[in-house]
Motif scaffolding. Structure first.
Motif, PDB file in Angstrom:
ATOM      1  N   THR A   1       0.840  -1.192   0.000  1.00 22.38           N
ATOM      2  CA  THR A   1       0.000   0.000   0.000  1.00 22.38           C
ATOM      3  C   THR A   1       0.880   1.248   0.000  1.00 22.38           C
ATOM      4  O   THR A   1       2.072   1.183   0.284  1.00 22.38           O
ATOM      5  CB  THR A   1      -0.899   0.032   1.248  1.00 22.38           C
ATOM      6  OG1 THR A   1      -0.097   0.390   2.378  1.00 22.38           O
ATOM      7  CG2 THR A   1      -1.546  -1.307   1.494  1.00 22.38           C
ATOM      8  N   PRO A   2       0.297   2.412  -0.292  1.00 20.91           N
ATOM      9  CA  PRO A   2       1.060   3.657  -0.256  1.00 20.91           C
ATOM     10  C   PRO A   2       1.280   4.190   1.152  1.00 20.91           C
ATOM     11  O   PRO A   2       1.836   5.262   1.323  1.00 20.91           O
ATOM     12  CB  PRO A   2       0.186   4.619  -1.078  1.00 20.91           C
ATOM     13  CG  PRO A   2      -1.192   4.093  -0.926  1.00 20.91           C
ATOM     14  CD  PRO A   2      -1.042   2.598  -0.857  1.00 20.91           C
TER      15      PRO A   2
ATOM     16  N   PHE B   1     -12.633  12.786   1.383  1.00 18.45           N
ATOM     17  CA  PHE B   1     -12.760  12.907  -0.077  1.00 18.45           C
ATOM     18  C   PHE B   1     -12.721  14.374  -0.499  1.00 18.45           C
ATOM     19  O   PHE B   1     -12.025  14.744  -1.454  1.00 18.45           O
ATOM     20  CB  PHE B   1     -14.077  12.269  -0.536  1.00 18.45           C
ATOM     21  CG  PHE B   1     -14.310  12.347  -2.018  1.00 18.45           C
ATOM     22  CD1 PHE B   1     -13.778  11.405  -2.869  1.00 18.45           C
ATOM     23  CD2 PHE B   1     -15.059  13.397  -2.563  1.00 18.45           C
ATOM     24  CE1 PHE B   1     -13.985  11.475  -4.241  1.00 18.45           C
ATOM     25  CE2 PHE B   1     -15.270  13.486  -3.929  1.00 18.45           C
ATOM     26  CZ  PHE B   1     -14.731  12.518  -4.771  1.00 18.45           C
TER      27      PHE B   1
ATOM     28  N   HIS C   1      -9.200  16.051  -0.004  1.00 21.09           N
ATOM     29  CA  HIS C   1      -8.174  15.615  -0.953  1.00 21.09           C
ATOM     30  C   HIS C   1      -8.505  16.030  -2.385  1.00 21.09           C
ATOM     31  O   HIS C   1      -7.634  16.516  -3.111  1.00 21.09           O
ATOM     32  CB  HIS C   1      -8.007  14.098  -0.882  1.00 21.09           C
ATOM     33  CG  HIS C   1      -6.890  13.577  -1.727  1.00 21.09           C
ATOM     34  ND1 HIS C   1      -5.568  13.626  -1.327  1.00 21.09           N
ATOM     35  CD2 HIS C   1      -6.881  13.003  -2.959  1.00 21.09           C
ATOM     36  CE1 HIS C   1      -4.800  13.104  -2.267  1.00 21.09           C
ATOM     37  NE2 HIS C   1      -5.580  12.722  -3.268  1.00 21.09           N
ATOM     38  N   ASN C   2      -9.756  15.850  -2.793  1.00 20.67           N
ATOM     39  CA  ASN C   2     -10.120  16.058  -4.197  1.00 20.67           C
ATOM     40  C   ASN C   2     -10.607  17.469  -4.508  1.00 20.67           C
ATOM     41  O   ASN C   2     -10.314  18.002  -5.581  1.00 20.67           O
ATOM     42  CB  ASN C   2     -11.194  15.043  -4.602  1.00 20.67           C
ATOM     43  CG  ASN C   2     -10.674  13.621  -4.584  1.00 20.67           C
ATOM     44  OD1 ASN C   2      -9.968  13.189  -5.478  1.00 20.67           O
ATOM     45  ND2 ASN C   2     -11.031  12.878  -3.537  1.00 20.67           N
TER      46      ASN C   2
ATOM     47  N   GLN D   1      -3.080  17.253   0.262  1.00 22.73           N
ATOM     48  CA  GLN D   1      -2.447  15.946   0.092  1.00 22.73           C
ATOM     49  C   GLN D   1      -2.539  15.129   1.379  1.00 22.73           C
ATOM     50  O   GLN D   1      -2.095  15.565   2.438  1.00 22.73           O
ATOM     51  CB  GLN D   1      -0.983  16.115  -0.315  1.00 22.73           C
ATOM     52  CG  GLN D   1      -0.792  16.746  -1.680  1.00 22.73           C
ATOM     53  CD  GLN D   1      -1.464  15.934  -2.781  1.00 22.73           C
ATOM     54  OE1 GLN D   1      -1.300  14.712  -2.857  1.00 22.73           O
ATOM     55  NE2 GLN D   1      -2.230  16.616  -3.635  1.00 22.73           N
TER      56      GLN D   1
ATOM     57  N   TYR E   1      -3.821   8.307   0.624  1.00 21.08           N
ATOM     58  CA  TYR E   1      -5.256   8.567   0.426  1.00 21.08           C
ATOM     59  C   TYR E   1      -5.931   7.454  -0.363  1.00 21.08           C
ATOM     60  O   TYR E   1      -7.034   7.031  -0.026  1.00 21.08           O
ATOM     61  CB  TYR E   1      -5.445   9.902  -0.293  1.00 21.08           C
ATOM     62  CG  TYR E   1      -6.856  10.130  -0.771  1.00 21.08           C
ATOM     63  CD1 TYR E   1      -7.837  10.599   0.102  1.00 21.08           C
ATOM     64  CD2 TYR E   1      -7.227   9.842  -2.088  1.00 21.08           C
ATOM     65  CE1 TYR E   1      -9.144  10.787  -0.334  1.00 21.08           C
ATOM     66  CE2 TYR E   1      -8.530  10.032  -2.526  1.00 21.08           C
ATOM     67  CZ  TYR E   1      -9.483  10.494  -1.642  1.00 21.08           C
ATOM     68  OH  TYR E   1     -10.775  10.668  -2.068  1.00 21.08           O
ATOM     69  N   SER E   2      -5.304   6.975  -1.439  1.00 20.15           N
ATOM     70  CA  SER E   2      -5.938   6.003  -2.329  1.00 20.15           C
ATOM     71  C   SER E   2      -6.312   4.705  -1.616  1.00 20.15           C
ATOM     72  O   SER E   2      -7.211   3.989  -2.052  1.00 20.15           O
ATOM     73  CB  SER E   2      -5.027   5.682  -3.518  1.00 20.15           C
ATOM     74  OG  SER E   2      -3.788   5.160  -3.075  1.00 20.15           O
ATOM     75  N   THR E   3      -5.638   4.402  -0.531  1.00 21.17           N
ATOM     76  CA  THR E   3      -5.991   3.226   0.271  1.00 21.17           C
ATOM     77  C   THR E   3      -6.833   3.622   1.477  1.00 21.17           C
ATOM     78  O   THR E   3      -7.820   2.962   1.799  1.00 21.17           O
ATOM     79  CB  THR E   3      -4.724   2.499   0.749  1.00 21.17           C
ATOM     80  OG1 THR E   3      -3.967   2.079  -0.382  1.00 21.17           O
ATOM     81  CG2 THR E   3      -5.079   1.282   1.590  1.00 21.17           C
TER      82      THR E   3
ATOM     83  N   ILE F   1      -8.937   6.036   1.964  1.00 21.45           N
ATOM     84  CA  ILE F   1     -10.326   6.399   1.703  1.00 21.45           C
ATOM     85  C   ILE F   1     -11.220   5.163   1.665  1.00 21.45           C
ATOM     86  O   ILE F   1     -12.356   5.189   2.161  1.00 21.45           O
ATOM     87  CB  ILE F   1     -10.452   7.203   0.375  1.00 21.45           C
ATOM     88  CG1 ILE F   1     -11.892   7.698   0.171  1.00 21.45           C
ATOM     89  CG2 ILE F   1     -10.004   6.365  -0.815  1.00 21.45           C
ATOM     90  CD1 ILE F   1     -12.379   8.672   1.217  1.00 21.45           C
ATOM     91  N   PHE F   2     -10.719   4.057   1.139  1.00 19.89           N
ATOM     92  CA  PHE F   2     -11.515   2.828   1.091  1.00 19.89           C
ATOM     93  C   PHE F   2     -11.655   2.223   2.490  1.00 19.89           C
ATOM     94  O   PHE F   2     -12.712   1.685   2.834  1.00 19.89           O
ATOM     95  CB  PHE F   2     -10.893   1.826   0.127  1.00 19.89           C
ATOM     96  CG  PHE F   2     -10.991   2.239  -1.316  1.00 19.89           C
ATOM     97  CD1 PHE F   2     -12.217   2.224  -1.962  1.00 19.89           C
ATOM     98  CD2 PHE F   2      -9.883   2.669  -2.010  1.00 19.89           C
ATOM     99  CE1 PHE F   2     -12.333   2.624  -3.289  1.00 19.89           C
ATOM    100  CE2 PHE F   2      -9.980   3.057  -3.330  1.00 19.89           C
ATOM    101  CZ  PHE F   2     -11.205   3.041  -3.978  1.00 19.89           C
TER     102      PHE F   2
END
Length: 227
Positions: A85-86, A167, A170-171, A176, A180-182, A184-185
């Motif tokens: 993961t990031p 969300f 970030h968006n 930053q 986030y990409s992990t 958020i889920f």
């Protein structure tokens, strides 16, 4: 692997401490699950035990989630598996520990696996991982409760506020957020889990049978004066 297993087990046991039951038996002489909604969480504690003892239960349940995250931080020395993961490894470790505490609260081994709904413990976990999102969710929770008097409604909306705030930050705001990409889920999954645990409350809200804390309604329409 030993570090991970140890933290998961201890975090689960921390989350399993049934503070609602302990406080109700110590100060009222009965199991809180025999009163009100039959739940040992802070919402039922406020309803059954009053705001003072309810607040004690809520703070202790928050401390379980935060304590699990702090435990993971203390014992962290690298994950025993490849981290794809990031996140930084320590963040993954904290998430695992926090989730274990929430599961312990919901399915407590010390009370026949009949626990609370996990809102306070999850909030305590998120304080150590996403404090900004938690602060926004707490603010929304208080507004909903002060306007409606429904703690359960405030909890449900606060749970949905967590992923929504992340969300938007970030968006829409361009802030930053590491991993986030992990994350958020994960937060979305946690939110769905917490809302699902309130399904009985949702039914009562829709049927207008949910208990309302009138004393918490600070903002309400004034009753029209009789002529």
């Amino acid at each position: 692997m030993i570090s991970l297993i140890f933290v998961v087990i201890v975090s689960y046991l921390i989350g399993s401490i049934p503070f609602g039951i302990i406080v109700s038996k110590r100060f009222r002489g009965y199991d809180i699950r025999t009163k009100g909604s039959g739940n040992m969480g802070s919402t039922n504690a406020f309803r059954v035990l009053g705001w003072k003892l309810g607040l004690v239960v809520q703070v202790l349940d928050l401390a379980k989630g935060l304590g699990a995250v702090l435990l993971a931080t203390y014992f962290f020395n690298g994950l025993p598996f490849h981290n794809a993961t990031p996140f930084e490894d320590i963040t993954v470790f904290r998430l695992i520990a926090g989730c274990s505490a929430v599961l312990g609260h919901v399915f407590t081994v010390f009370a026949g696996f009949r626990g609370g709904k996990g809102i306070s413990t999850a909030a305590g976990m998120m304080v150590g991982i996403a404090p900004v999102e938690v602060a926004v969710a707490v603010g929304i929770f208080l507004l909903v409760v002060f306007f409606s008097g429904y703690v359960s409604l405030g909890s449900i909306i606060a749970a949905l506020t967590l992923p929504t705030t992340m969300f938007v930050r970030h968006n829409a705001l361009g802030i930053q957020i590491t991993g986030y990409s992990t994350l958020i889920f994960f937060v979305l999954g946690l939110s769905i889990f917490l809302v699902y645990n309130h399904r009985a409350n949702i039914k009562r809200l829709l049927a207008k049978r949910e208990h309302r804390f009138e004393g918490l309604r600070l903002f309400r329409k004034a009753s029209p004066k009789a002529n």
